[in-house]
Write a protein that holds these residues in place. Structure first.
Motif, short mmCIF file in Angstrom:
data_model
loop_
_atom_site.label_atom_id
_atom_site.label_comp_id
_atom_site.label_asym_id
_atom_site.label_seq_id
_atom_site.Cartn_x
_atom_site.Cartn_y
_atom_site.Cartn_z
N GLU A 107 -1.28 23.56 7.64
CA GLU A 107 0.02 24.18 7.88
C GLU A 107 1.07 23.14 8.24
N MET A 108 0.68 22.14 9.05
CA MET A 108 1.62 21.07 9.39
C MET A 108 2.04 20.30 8.14
N ILE A 109 1.06 19.97 7.30
CA ILE A 109 1.38 19.25 6.06
C ILE A 109 2.25 20.12 5.17
N LYS A 110 1.92 21.42 5.07
CA LYS A 110 2.71 22.32 4.24
C LYS A 110 4.14 22.43 4.75
N LYS A 111 4.28 22.58 6.08
CA LYS A 111 5.63 22.70 6.63
C LYS A 111 6.42 21.41 6.42
N GLY A 112 5.72 20.27 6.58
CA GLY A 112 6.39 19.01 6.34
C GLY A 112 6.87 18.89 4.90
N GLN A 113 6.02 19.28 3.96
CA GLN A 113 6.40 19.22 2.55
C GLN A 113 7.50 20.24 2.25
N GLU A 114 7.38 21.45 2.84
CA GLU A 114 8.44 22.44 2.64
C GLU A 114 9.77 21.94 3.19
N GLN A 115 9.71 21.33 4.39
CA GLN A 115 10.94 20.81 4.97
C GLN A 115 11.53 19.70 4.10
N TYR A 116 10.64 18.87 3.55
CA TYR A 116 11.10 17.81 2.66
C TYR A 116 11.76 18.41 1.42
N GLU A 117 11.13 19.45 0.84
CA GLU A 117 11.71 20.09 -0.33
C GLU A 117 13.02 20.78 0.01
N ILE A 118 13.05 21.43 1.21
CA ILE A 118 14.28 22.11 1.62
C ILE A 118 15.41 21.10 1.82
N TYR A 158 18.69 34.15 0.66
CA TYR A 158 18.84 32.77 0.22
C TYR A 158 18.55 31.81 1.38
N THR A 159 18.22 30.60 1.01
CA THR A 159 18.19 29.50 1.96
C THR A 159 19.60 28.93 2.06
N THR A 160 20.06 28.64 3.26
CA THR A 160 21.46 28.28 3.46
C THR A 160 21.60 26.83 3.91
N VAL A 161 22.80 26.30 3.63
CA VAL A 161 23.18 24.98 4.11
C VAL A 161 24.67 25.04 4.47
N PHE A 162 25.05 24.37 5.56
CA PHE A 162 26.43 24.35 6.02
C PHE A 162 27.02 22.98 5.73
N ILE A 163 28.21 22.97 5.16
CA ILE A 163 28.88 21.71 4.87
C ILE A 163 30.33 21.80 5.34
N GLU A 164 30.90 20.65 5.68
CA GLU A 164 32.31 20.55 6.04
C GLU A 164 33.09 20.06 4.82
N LEU A 165 34.32 20.59 4.70
CA LEU A 165 35.12 20.29 3.52
C LEU A 165 36.45 19.67 3.94
N ASP A 166 36.97 18.79 3.09
CA ASP A 166 38.26 18.15 3.32
C ASP A 166 39.22 18.69 2.27
N LEU A 167 39.91 19.78 2.66
CA LEU A 167 40.83 20.42 1.72
C LEU A 167 42.28 20.14 2.04
N HIS A 171 18.51 29.51 -3.88
CA HIS A 171 17.12 29.96 -3.96
C HIS A 171 16.21 28.76 -3.82
N MET A 172 15.17 28.94 -3.00
CA MET A 172 14.21 27.86 -2.76
C MET A 172 12.90 28.24 -3.44
N ASP A 173 12.60 27.55 -4.55
CA ASP A 173 11.33 27.76 -5.24
C ASP A 173 10.34 26.71 -4.78
N SER A 174 9.37 27.15 -4.01
CA SER A 174 8.41 26.19 -3.46
C SER A 174 7.50 25.66 -4.56
N GLN A 175 7.24 24.36 -4.51
CA GLN A 175 6.34 23.71 -5.45
C GLN A 175 4.94 23.48 -4.86
N ILE A 176 4.69 24.09 -3.72
CA ILE A 176 3.40 23.89 -3.05
C ILE A 176 2.38 24.86 -3.64
#
Length: 548
Positions: free
Chosen positions: A48-59, A321-330, A343-348
């Motif tokens: 599970e630790m290895i899987k979560k690490g790989q998932e976090q890496y993919e995310i 969905y899996t989300t990510v927050f970004i700052e913008l310079d408008l 969408h996060m398609d896991s490769q595990i």
């Protein structure tokens, strides 16, 4: 090779015995079971630790890619914001350097307020008649707007207003067919009800004026609203007002006790839907399979959320969905932010196999431990059984020794008694002078006594010679020597001779035909008949004992 059915039966029997052994020693299963659970839990946790690490890496990789794609999709919108900012700055710079507009804030600030629309209301409109309707000023403003703003930015701007000292004074009106103002050279000169509104004293706009004249942001946007909420002539679309402050060192504007150095501000009313749509931002996000929501950062939690643009049904679908927050310079500063959903398609694909392999290895180790513990347990049981067997053998040996002593005392006593009696008679016949050994009767009697002694001693000799067989009998290993035997001559007569006592009142009679042969062990049979005859003679005071 054995037939399959028998082989199957043997396998089934072996498994059945092993299963019975397991049930019999079920307490030993506790340690292997705990070890299996511990090993499987450890392996599962590691997986599970290895899987979560790989998932976090993919995310993280997916988030970085989503951020790159989002910034690429937002690029045209950022360029539109930049053009809007440059256009408004061009207007502001031209107004700052125009002689017609230099003293306009001072003139506006000296104008009186119009009476309020109803008694008790606070006056917020100044009487700008004769000042803001000056044809030279209006013409110059229109020309500046057309030259400095329309050439750099056309799309989405419906109206531009000018507010010296924070009072709405000049504006370009939208065309009645809802087209952009710069699509025609002539700009409507009619004013609406907002002309003369002093936004520095209007409680609804004072906070906005504070933001504008603080010059923390180059452009201050209002929250999107429907056009009908802004003015009667505005189209029924989503409108946003962009305001830019105009600095001036020698003019002061006071708002709620706070003084600002400013000329005033300019405002651009924007058809927000058209402004955003022309940047093709929705198509770009769809092309990257992303959903988004662009909004202005809130400096305080109580501040309203200003959503710049968002995908259709964003609030209803973002949880998928899996989300990510970004700052913008408008606007030249990072005052905007975006939530990007992807969408996060896991490769595990190895996780389930790894968990199954961990379970199998844990089971094998647990079975090995069980086999070792069971073998040790069975060995302990075997040692205990051997100890018990040794104790039991010792007891049997002692019992056999006692039985042997009893046997010797019982079996040897009978022939020895007969031999002793016969010796006594012979000794009497020899020692007594009045008995004449030459007498035939005396010779016959002595001969009988000698025969009894010989028979008894031979019996004892055979008995002692077969004592080893008696030990074997105790061990269930006694051997029987079968041979042709004459019942009368080999069994009955010797027993009768040993049972006969000359002075006894009990006679021993023989009732057995001559030449009766059988296959038997003569010694064993003689022992049986001797014991039976001896016991019979013990309980007979007179009469006879017949051996038949």
């Amino acid at each position: 090779q054995k037939p399959p059915s028998k082989l199957r039966d043997r396998v089934y029997l072996s498994l059945s015995r092993q299963w019975k052994a397991i049930l019999k020693h079920h307490l030993i299963l506790v340690v292997p079971l705990l070890m299996f659970m511990m090993l499987f839990a450890t392996s599962y946790s590691v997986m599970e630790m290895i899987k979560k690490g790989q998932e976090q890496y993919e995310i993280n990789n997916a988030r970085e890619q989503a951020s790159v794609n989002a910034e690429s999709a937002i690029g045209p919108l950022s360029e539109s914001f930049d053009r809007l900012r440059r256009s408004m700055n061009n207007v502001v710079n031209q107004i700052e350097h125009s002689e017609l507009f230099v003293d306009l804030p001072d003139r506006i600030a000296s104008l009186p307020f119009l009476p309020p629309p109803y008694p008790g209301a606070r006056p917020i409109h100044r009487n700008v008649t004769g000042t803001c309707d000056d044809s030279n000023i209006a013409r110059e403003f229109k020309q500046i707007v057309y030259d400095k703003m329309s050439k750099g930015f056309k799309r989405g701007v419906l109206r531009v207003q000018l507010a010296p000292h924070g009072v709405l004074c000049l504006q370009t009106k939208p065309s009645r067919n809802r087209t952009m103002i710069f699509q025609q050279r002539v700009i409507d000169d009619d004013a609406d009800d907002s002309m003369g509104l002093d936004q520095t004293v209007d409680r609804m706009t004072q906070s906005m004026m504070t933001k504008i004249f603080a010059f923390d942001e180059k452009i201050v946007f209002t929250k999107p609203r429907q056009g009908s909420e802004q003015c009667e002539q505005c189209p029924s679309t989503t409108l946003v007002r962009a305001r830019a402050g105009i600095p001036m060192n020698n003019h002061f504007i006071e708002i709620q006790g706070e003084v600002f150095r400013a000329w005033g501000f300019m405002s651009a009313t924007i058809d927000w839907a058209d402004f955003v749509e022309k940047t093709h931002i929705y198509k770009e996000f769809d092309r990257h399979n992303l959903i988004f929501q662009l909004r202005k950062k809130r400096k305080e939690a109580s501040e309203d959320v200003f959503i710049l643009a968002e995908s259709p049904e964003f609030e209803e679908t973002i949880h998928k969905y899996t989300t990510v927050f970004i700052e913008l310079d408008l606007q030249g500063n990072r005052t905007w932010e975006a939530t990007i959903g992807f969408h996060m398609d896991s490769q595990i694909t190895w996780h389930n196999w790894a968990v199954a392999l961990g379970a199998i290895i844990s089971l094998i180790v647990a079975c090995m431990v069980y086999a070792i513990l069971l073998q040790h347990h069975l060995h302990s049981i075997s040692l205990g059984e051997q100890s018990k067997l040794m104790v039991e053998n010792a007891r049997k040996a002692a019992k056999s020794e006692r039985e042997l002593n009893d046997f010797i005392a019982h079996e040897v006593r009978n022939p020895l008694s007969a031999a002793i009696s016969a010796c006594s008679f012979v000794a009497t016949a020899v020692k007594e002078p009045e008995k004449n050994l030459a007498d035939e009767e005396t010779k016959r009697l002595v001969k009988e006594d000698v025969n009894v002694i010989e028979t008894s001693l031979n019996f004892v000799n055979d008995l002692l010679r077969n004592m080893l067989d008696l030990h074997r009998a105790a061990s269930n290993e006694m051997k029987i020597e079968i041979a042709p035997t004459d019942i009368r001559q080999d069994v009955i007569e010797p027993v009768a001779a040993m049972l006969h006592l000359r002075e006894s009142l009990v006679d021993v009679l023989i009732d057995c035909p001559e030449g009766l042969l059988i296959e038997t062990d003569s010694l064993r049979l003689k022992q049986v008949v001797m014991n039976l005859g001896r016991n019979a003679a013990k309980f007979a005071n007179k009469g006879f004992v017949r051996l038949r």
